[in-house]
Design an enzyme around this catalytic site. Structure first.
Site, short mmCIF file in Angstrom:
data_model
loop_
_atom_site.label_atom_id
_atom_site.label_comp_id
_atom_site.label_asym_id
_atom_site.label_seq_id
_atom_site.Cartn_x
_atom_site.Cartn_y
_atom_site.Cartn_z
N SER A 156 10.43 -94.06 -51.31
CA SER A 156 10.23 -94.53 -49.94
C SER A 156 8.81 -95.04 -49.73
O SER A 156 8.37 -95.95 -50.41
CB SER A 156 10.60 -93.42 -48.95
N ASP A 187 11.63 -99.16 -49.65
CA ASP A 187 13.10 -99.07 -49.75
C ASP A 187 13.80 -99.59 -48.50
O ASP A 187 15.01 -99.50 -48.38
CB ASP A 187 13.55 -97.65 -50.09
#
Length: 460
Positions: free
Chosen positions: A106, A252
């Protein structure tokens, strides 16, 4: 030590020693545990998993390890290659798979990677399920397939097209209204997969895209967390290009931050607020965020005679409450939009499409739109305690101290005052209480945090 094992997956820095960092052995062990857990809980032999990754440097290596491990268990793999978290989530039910693994850390820096685990609905597995996977990883009770029963491997290159088409098919996305505005959008995709997916979507919506850091090399040009202090380049470029807005996503693509036409931050908390304003104006229903998200969402929901509910922190908890309340919209204050008419996962692509629809229909600039929402400011502090101090006892004392206020103990202790709030959460790994505050000014938010720290110290 940079290996974090949690109920939602495993995350760590590449390299180093086994069990201390995210090494190839740790990747194989954890992929084995998830695959074995699925085999133990599915009443069928032929299982299929979807995998996809962001563009970080270690992605291909980690993907190869995960793929080979799953095949070694006899599980079929459909590899989306470079993808986004919401795209993998969309494709699991689309392909009627048994689960998925997203290879992404992330917003963490480039040395990090992670395995995030999805169930057959394309949603993150529950805490209970995650604990079972962790137990399997510890026991290493794996039974690999014999040579005639190895899993099959295939790739798909149409996942972005499928994801984007599902967004365009949503009744609340008005393609013609957006096209009529000829929006000029600057995009910062931090050299990850948003640089592929978001321009594809903007093109379908008739927008002109100015690309900044959109090459999916995995070499992040700045800290990939989409916070104001990291986004000076796009703020300048929006002004230079006379663009209508700037769009920022994390590696992401599940967090969405916006820049107004003046090169100023829209406010990460306000991505969800604006999208909720549009949806609740057109459809009656509830809105959900977590306890540490802005009060502005509650205010906007109430302005549309809609209910607002707050969950414990964590996407799984937000989704659970959204389902319970049959919410129209939900998410997290970090720019995470969860629109259940598409799927139950944070999704920057659907966030962009809904925000642009709202912007087009309101016929305002981004700064004018933002000016119409209640203004709140957040503060984040922490108090470090000695290991022998009982943090739970301190939180109980704080709950008692403010019992005449609106207090929630769903996740730590949140105290809602008339004009501000404070949320106290303990760390799971160290003797720390994290203190989140929100008020009508930054000074007031910071002062509230300091006052609470003083109160906690008086109770020790």
């Amino acid at each position: 030590m940079s290996l974090i094992k949690s109920i939602s997956g495993i995350r760590g820095t590449i390299g180093g020693k086994v069990n201390d960092n995210l090494t190839p052995l740790d990747v194989v062990k954890f992929a084995s545990a998830f695959g074995t857990w699925l085999q133990n809980n599915k009443n069928k032999k032929d299982l299929t998993l979807i995998i996809g990754r962001d563009a970080r440097i270690s992605g291909q290596m980690v993907s190869s390890l995960v793929t080979a491990t799953l095949q070694g268990l006899g599980i079929n793999v459909v590899d989306l290659g470079l993808s986004t978290t919401p795209t993998v989530e969309i494709m699991v039910p689309e392909l009627k798979a048994d689960g998925g693994i997203i290879l992404t850390a992330s917003h963490n820096p480039k040395q990090w990677n992670a395995l995030k685990l999805l169930n057959e609905k394309g949603e993150f597995i529950t805490g209970e399920n995650g604990a079972e996977v962790l137990a399997l990883a510890e026991s290493e009770d794996f039974n690999y397939a014999e040579v005639d029963n190895l899993g099959k491997y295939e790739t798909r290159e149409d996942a972005f097209d499928i994801h984007i088409q599902q967004i365009l098919d949503l009744p609340m996305v008005d393609i013609e209204a957006i096209k009529a505005k000829n929006f000029k959008v600057v995009l910062d995709a931090v050299n990850s997969t948003g640089g592929i997916a978001i321009p594809m979507l903007l093109d379908k919506l008739g927008c002109e895209t100015v690309k900044l850091y959109c090459e999916p090399t995995g070499h992040f040009p700045h800290n990939p967390e989409p916070l104001k202090e990291h986004l000076g380049d796009i703020c300048e470029l929006v002004k230079k290009e006379n663009a209508d807005l700037g769009v920022v996503v994390d590696p992401d693509v599940d967090r969405l931050a916006l820049i107004d036409e003046k090169g100023e931050m829209f406010g990460e908390e306000y991505t969800l607020v604006a999208v909720a304003d549009y949806l609740l104006k057109n459809k009656n229903g509830a809105a959900v965020s977590n306890l540490s998200s802005s009060r502005a969402l509650r205010d906007v929901a109430q302005s549309h005679n809609s209910e607002y509910f707050a969950s414990a922190v964590g996407e799984v908890n937000v989704v659970t409450l959204m389902k319970e309340k049959n919410a129209v919209i939900g998410g997290e204050g970090n720019g995470g939009i969860i629109y259940p008419d598409l799927h139950y996962g944070r999704d920057s692509l659907v966030g962009v499409a809904l925000f642009l629809t709202h912007l087009a229909k309101e016929n305002k600039t981004v700064s004018e739109l933002r000016a119409g929402y209640p203004s709140y400011f957040m503060g984040k502090k922490k108090i470090e305690l000695t290991p022998e101090i009982d943090v739970d006892a301190i939180l109980s004392k704080m709950e008692k101290e403010y019992e005449n206020e609106d207090v929630s103990t769903v996740d730590g202790v949140k105290i809602d005052f008339e004009n501000n709030w404070v949320h106290l959460r303990k760390s799971n790994t160290e003797p720390i209480i994290r203190i989140y505050t929100e008020a009508k000014s930054q000074e007031e938010a910071d002062k509230l945090g300091d006052d609470i720290i003083a109160k906690i110290k008086s109770l020790i």
